[in-house]
Design a protein around this motif. Sequence first.
Motif, PDB file in Angstrom:
ATOM      1  N   TYR A   6     -76.504  14.961   6.541  1.00 31.00           N
ATOM      2  CA  TYR A   6     -77.875  15.248   5.922  1.00 31.00           C
ATOM      3  C   TYR A   6     -78.510  13.739   5.459  1.00 31.00           C
ATOM      4  O   TYR A   6     -79.594  13.701   5.705  1.00 31.00           O
ATOM      5  CB  TYR A   6     -77.848  15.973   4.546  1.00 31.00           C
ATOM      6  CG  TYR A   6     -78.954  16.098   3.664  1.00 31.00           C
ATOM      7  CD1 TYR A   6     -80.041  16.810   4.471  1.00 31.00           C
ATOM      8  CD2 TYR A   6     -79.369  15.418   2.750  1.00 31.00           C
ATOM      9  CE1 TYR A   6     -81.317  17.158   3.672  1.00 31.00           C
ATOM     10  CE2 TYR A   6     -80.706  15.492   2.086  1.00 31.00           C
ATOM     11  CZ  TYR A   6     -81.716  16.315   2.755  1.00 31.00           C
ATOM     12  OH  TYR A   6     -82.752  16.333   2.091  1.00 31.00           O
ATOM     13  N   LEU A   7     -77.750  12.854   4.860  1.00 27.86           N
ATOM     14  CA  LEU A   7     -78.312  11.573   4.319  1.00 27.86           C
ATOM     15  C   LEU A   7     -79.085  10.865   5.766  1.00 27.86           C
ATOM     16  O   LEU A   7     -79.910  10.445   5.812  1.00 27.86           O
ATOM     17  CB  LEU A   7     -77.346  10.836   3.740  1.00 27.86           C
ATOM     18  CG  LEU A   7     -77.149  11.137   2.327  1.00 27.86           C
ATOM     19  CD1 LEU A   7     -75.988  10.304   1.825  1.00 27.86           C
ATOM     20  CD2 LEU A   7     -78.292  11.146   1.312  1.00 27.86           C
ATOM     21  N   GLN A   8     -78.018  10.686   6.919  1.00 26.31           N
ATOM     22  CA  GLN A   8     -78.400  10.198   7.921  1.00 26.31           C
ATOM     23  C   GLN A   8     -79.767  10.836   8.590  1.00 26.31           C
ATOM     24  O   GLN A   8     -80.626  10.219   9.104  1.00 26.31           O
ATOM     25  CB  GLN A   8     -77.282  10.146   8.973  1.00 26.31           C
ATOM     26  CG  GLN A   8     -76.255   8.993   8.622  1.00 26.31           C
ATOM     27  CD  GLN A   8     -75.167   8.967   9.513  1.00 26.31           C
ATOM     28  OE1 GLN A   8     -74.726   9.643  10.108  1.00 26.31           O
ATOM     29  NE2 GLN A   8     -75.060   7.503   9.851  1.00 26.31           N
ATOM     30  N   GLN A   9     -79.802  12.127   8.380  1.00 24.26           N
ATOM     31  CA  GLN A   9     -80.894  12.969   8.919  1.00 24.26           C
ATOM     32  C   GLN A   9     -82.397  12.698   8.408  1.00 24.26           C
ATOM     33  O   GLN A   9     -83.282  12.354   8.844  1.00 24.26           O
ATOM     34  CB  GLN A   9     -80.800  14.452   8.971  1.00 24.26           C
ATOM     35  CG  GLN A   9     -81.761  15.406   9.703  1.00 24.26           C
ATOM     36  CD  GLN A   9     -81.443  16.432   9.635  1.00 24.26           C
ATOM     37  OE1 GLN A   9     -80.791  17.126   8.486  1.00 24.26           O
ATOM     38  NE2 GLN A   9     -81.419  17.383  10.741  1.00 24.26           N
ATOM     39  N   THR A  10     -82.140  12.368   7.124  1.00 19.21           N
ATOM     40  CA  THR A  10     -83.143  11.959   6.315  1.00 19.21           C
ATOM     41  C   THR A  10     -83.327  10.380   6.221  1.00 19.21           C
ATOM     42  O   THR A  10     -84.196   9.860   5.106  1.00 19.21           O
ATOM     43  CB  THR A  10     -82.978  12.582   4.822  1.00 19.21           C
ATOM     44  OG1 THR A  10     -81.853  12.131   4.189  1.00 19.21           O
ATOM     45  CG2 THR A  10     -83.165  14.135   5.110  1.00 19.21           C
ATOM     46  N   TRP A  11     -82.731   9.712   6.946  1.00 20.09           N
ATOM     47  CA  TRP A  11     -82.930   8.003   6.963  1.00 20.09           C
ATOM     48  C   TRP A  11     -83.787   7.653   8.123  1.00 20.09           C
ATOM     49  O   TRP A  11     -83.547   8.221   9.165  1.00 20.09           O
ATOM     50  CB  TRP A  11     -81.235   7.563   6.911  1.00 20.09           C
ATOM     51  CG  TRP A  11     -81.202   6.094   6.232  1.00 20.09           C
ATOM     52  CD1 TRP A  11     -81.995   5.078   6.461  1.00 20.09           C
ATOM     53  CD2 TRP A  11     -80.178   5.988   5.329  1.00 20.09           C
ATOM     54  NE1 TRP A  11     -81.487   4.003   5.802  1.00 20.09           N
ATOM     55  CE2 TRP A  11     -80.254   4.460   4.991  1.00 20.09           C
ATOM     56  CE3 TRP A  11     -79.074   6.403   4.743  1.00 20.09           C
ATOM     57  CZ2 TRP A  11     -79.417   3.771   4.106  1.00 20.09           C
ATOM     58  CZ3 TRP A  11     -78.386   5.872   3.942  1.00 20.09           C
ATOM     59  CH2 TRP A  11     -78.494   4.318   3.530  1.00 20.09           C
ATOM     60  N   SER A  12     -84.554   6.676   7.752  1.00 21.39           N
ATOM     61  CA  SER A  12     -85.414   6.054   8.982  1.00 21.39           C
ATOM     62  C   SER A  12     -84.507   5.440   9.850  1.00 21.39           C
ATOM     63  O   SER A  12     -83.348   4.838   9.880  1.00 21.39           O
ATOM     64  CB  SER A  12     -86.302   4.954   8.361  1.00 21.39           C
ATOM     65  OG  SER A  12     -86.804   4.359   9.647  1.00 21.39           O
ATOM     66  N   LEU A  13     -85.002   5.835  11.258  1.00 22.36           N
ATOM     67  CA  LEU A  13     -84.144   5.341  12.582  1.00 22.36           C
ATOM     68  C   LEU A  13     -84.150   3.821  12.574  1.00 22.36           C
ATOM     69  O   LEU A  13     -83.263   3.004  13.019  1.00 22.36           O
ATOM     70  CB  LEU A  13     -84.859   5.836  13.704  1.00 22.36           C
ATOM     71  CG  LEU A  13     -84.760   7.158  14.070  1.00 22.36           C
ATOM     72  CD1 LEU A  13     -85.746   7.521  15.157  1.00 22.36           C
ATOM     73  CD2 LEU A  13     -83.510   7.767  14.247  1.00 22.36           C
ATOM     74  N   THR A  14     -85.145   3.052  11.845  1.00 22.63           N
ATOM     75  CA  THR A  14     -85.201   1.555  11.771  1.00 22.63           C
ATOM     76  C   THR A  14     -84.114   1.053  10.909  1.00 22.63           C
ATOM     77  O   THR A  14     -83.844   0.034  11.033  1.00 22.63           O
ATOM     78  CB  THR A  14     -86.710   1.127  11.170  1.00 22.63           C
ATOM     79  OG1 THR A  14     -86.912   1.549  10.012  1.00 22.63           O
ATOM     80  CG2 THR A  14     -87.588   1.592  12.562  1.00 22.63           C
ATOM     81  N   THR A  15     -83.618   1.693   9.844  1.00 19.55           N
ATOM     82  CA  THR A  15     -82.633   1.195   8.857  1.00 19.55           C
ATOM     83  C   THR A  15     -81.424   1.784   8.573  1.00 19.55           C
ATOM     84  O   THR A  15     -80.542   1.631   7.859  1.00 19.55           O
ATOM     85  CB  THR A  15     -83.651   0.928   7.610  1.00 19.55           C
ATOM     86  OG1 THR A  15     -83.826   2.321   7.080  1.00 19.55           O
ATOM     87  CG2 THR A  15     -84.530   0.422   7.749  1.00 19.55           C
TER      88      THR A  15
END
Length: 82
Positions: A6-15
Amino acid sequence: MHDAPYLQQTWSLTTRPASIDFPPGREWTGLEIVGTTGGSLFHSEGTVEFRAHYTEAGNPGVQHENSTFTREAGHWVYVTAL
């Protein structure tokens, strides 16, 4: 909640990090939103200042952060802490 997907899904692709490691023994107990800027339907960026409360080894702690968010594919995602 230790939900890395979930955290990775809600984290910007750039960071976004390749993986998320959780400190062993840390239990998150609450989230307090201190303030926000932007973030309406008319914005593409915003900030959230928060305090995330936790206990670790029986001791209370707090992570105080002012974070930037942006829209990617129509969804708000975390970019970085200021």
